[in-house]
Design a protein around this motif. Structure first.
Motif, short mmCIF file in Angstrom:
data_model
loop_
_atom_site.label_atom_id
_atom_site.label_comp_id
_atom_site.label_asym_id
_atom_site.label_seq_id
_atom_site.Cartn_x
_atom_site.Cartn_y
_atom_site.Cartn_z
N THR A 1 31.90 -43.94 -32.30
CA THR A 1 32.37 -43.01 -30.54
C THR A 1 32.84 -41.53 -31.85
N LEU A 2 33.68 -41.78 -33.03
CA LEU A 2 33.99 -40.73 -33.79
C LEU A 2 32.30 -40.25 -34.09
N ARG A 3 31.61 -40.57 -34.13
CA ARG A 3 30.58 -40.19 -35.11
C ARG A 3 30.33 -38.67 -33.67
N ARG A 4 30.13 -39.42 -32.85
CA ARG A 4 29.50 -38.38 -31.19
C ARG A 4 30.99 -37.13 -31.49
N SER A 5 32.09 -37.32 -31.91
CA SER A 5 33.30 -36.95 -31.79
C SER A 5 32.70 -35.54 -32.59
N GLN A 6 31.86 -35.74 -34.15
CA GLN A 6 31.89 -34.80 -34.54
C GLN A 6 32.34 -33.64 -35.83
N SER A 7 33.55 -34.62 -35.66
CA SER A 7 34.25 -34.37 -36.59
C SER A 7 33.78 -33.87 -38.31
N GLU B 1 39.48 -33.52 -41.22
CA GLU B 1 39.30 -34.54 -40.29
C GLU B 1 38.71 -35.84 -39.80
N GLN C 1 40.96 -39.12 -38.96
CA GLN C 1 40.43 -40.21 -38.34
C GLN C 1 39.43 -41.46 -38.46
#
Length: 461
Positions: A445-451, A455, A459
């Motif tokens: 899920t974090l990868r898909r946020s492209q942070s 940041e 995360q």
């Protein structure tokens, strides 16, 4: 009606126990898990079984044979090596055998759900798919269905974010499907809940939910496994193995098989199961839900509560072991405390060691005397995570446990974090090596946020 049993997975949530046994062959009282899966099918009138196997398949096939001793006929379908199949994707391998309505069953589910009633429900509703559902306390851990008129599923969500679920009706892994549903499966990696069911709803097919309040548990993780063992033990009084006997007159019963040696002032509460050559010394206390497999040795003054020990394990004196599975040939020293953990095969725990809740020790791990293991899953060096900053550029930092991994995330160069998350390396390692599907899902899920940059580090940590 044919039943398809999905038994090809690697059992990552119960690692390290599944490094040497396929999950359906893990003991659950007197018999392995698969024994109770097939017995449930047979008692509900399903006698024609297709078993899809892969990982460590020879153990399963050797134990089950043609299925006749379970009252079923087994046709084996073998997943080819080197290909990762999803739960739905593996059905494509058996498509030539599925020419009529059929049932799908997971090999890690213990249940009393009436499959006969589910068949009647499916035929009455006339849909393409019927899914057995049960109420759960935490919907975020399951595929969740929202029902409309006549129990038709109007929405299906895979592991919704905590607090956002519109229903607490979870999929149990029992599905009745029409044969043409297999034609919709586009990829061998497809999963039922994540891919197939939402797709069928998008193209206008009708899915129905068969809600049941009967007992059901997923034994593929520690808490569920112990709950499943408790269910099996609670049924022994009604249907004990022919080669077993009750120990004393206590209720619930304690059942034993073969030669059991017990010292003085031993207290055992049922339901529990003690197998051949188990040795229990003086002043041992055993609470309900405990299973001692063959040649388990329990030294004086030790306390066991809802604990399963595999074959040839040794637990020292004055230990406290609660809600734990201990793999075969593990040796536990004196005055050791273990709570809600999985101890791998061949581990050695020194005197006065403390294993805290959530810990998992990989096979042959040695814990020194007086050491505390706090949520660490010890990983062999060849399974450690090596942080690179680019292809072939090692940063000098590695992690062999969740604790080390989280600490490394705080200090590795940012280019290492961005390199690995872009390649999905973090997801693969946490899922395939640590066996933490939830952590892998969170990272995805974090990868898909492209942070990016700090940041991303914030995360992750």
């Amino acid at each position: 009606m044919k039943a398809v049993v999905l038994a090809g997975g690697e059992g990552t949530r119960l690692r390290p126990l599944t490094f040497t046994r396929p999950k359906p062959m893990l003991p659950l009282g007197p018999n392995p898990i698969i024994h109770y899966v097939l017995s449930h099918l047979s008692s509900n009138g399903f006698h024609d079984v297709i078993l899809i196997v892969g990982y460590l398949k020879d153990q399963l096939m050797g134990y089950l044979g043609d299925g006749s001793r379970f009252g079923v006929r087994i046709t084996y379908v073998v997943e080819p090596e080197g290909v990762a199949f999803g739960t739905a994707g593996s059905l494509k391998l058996a498509a030539h055998l599925l020419d009529e309505t059929f049932l799908v069953v997971q090999s890690d589910t213990i249940s009393e759900i009436s499959l006969t009633e589910m068949v009647h429900f499916h035929l009455d509703r006339g849909g393409e798919v019927s899914i057995a559902l049960t109420e759960v306390e935490d919907p975020s851990l399951y595929g969740i269905a929202v029902l409309g008129k006549r129990e038709e599923i109007v929405k299906f969500l895979e592991k919704p974010v905590p607090g956002t679920a519109l229903s607490n009706l979870a999929s149990t892994g029992f599905y009745i499907l029409e044969p043409d549903v297999v034609d919709y499966i586009e990829d061998e990696k497809w999963d039922f809940a994540r891919d197939l069911f939402p797709y069928l709803m998008r193209v206008g097919e009708h899915l129905f939910g068969f809600a049941s309040k009967s007992f059901w548990v997923d034994v593929g993780e520690l808490k569920g496994y112990l709950r499943g063992a408790g269910w099996v033990l609670g049924k022994l009084d009604q249907d004990p193995p022919t080669d077993s006997r009750a120990l004393g007159n206590s209720k619930p019963r304690v059942f034993v098989r073969g030669n059991i040696r017990m010292g003085q002032r031993v207290q055992i509460s049922g339901p529990s199961w003690l197998d051949n050559d188990a040795k229990i010394e003086d002043d041992v206390k055993i609470r309900p839900g405990t299973v001692l497999e063959e040649d388990s040795q329990i030294r004086s003054g030790t306390f066991l509560d809802q604990t399963v020990t595999f074959r040839h394990t040794e637990i020292g004196s004055n230990c406290s072991v609660k809600s734990t599975i201990i793999g075969e040939r593990a040796i536990v020293g004196d005055n050791v405390t273990i709570d809600s953990a999985i101890i791998g095969q061949g581990c050695t725990l020194g005197d006065r060691a403390k294993i805290l809740p959530g810990s998992r020790l990989w096979p042959n791990t040695r814990v020194e005397a007086d050491a505390t293991v706090d949520g660490i899953m010890a990983v062999p060096r060849d399974k450690s995570f090596y942080f690179d900053t680019g292809l072939g550029l090692y940063s000098g930092i590695l992690a062999s446990s969740i604790g080390e991994f989280l600490e490394a995330l705080k200090i590795v160069p940012l280019e290492s974090l961005e390199y690995h998350i872009g390649r999905r390396d973090f997801e693969k390692w946490t899922k395939d090596v640590l066996g933490s599907i939830q952590l892998a899902d969170n990272i995805r899920t974090l990868r898909r946020s492209q942070s990016k940059g700090e940041e991303l580090r914030h995360q992750l940590v």
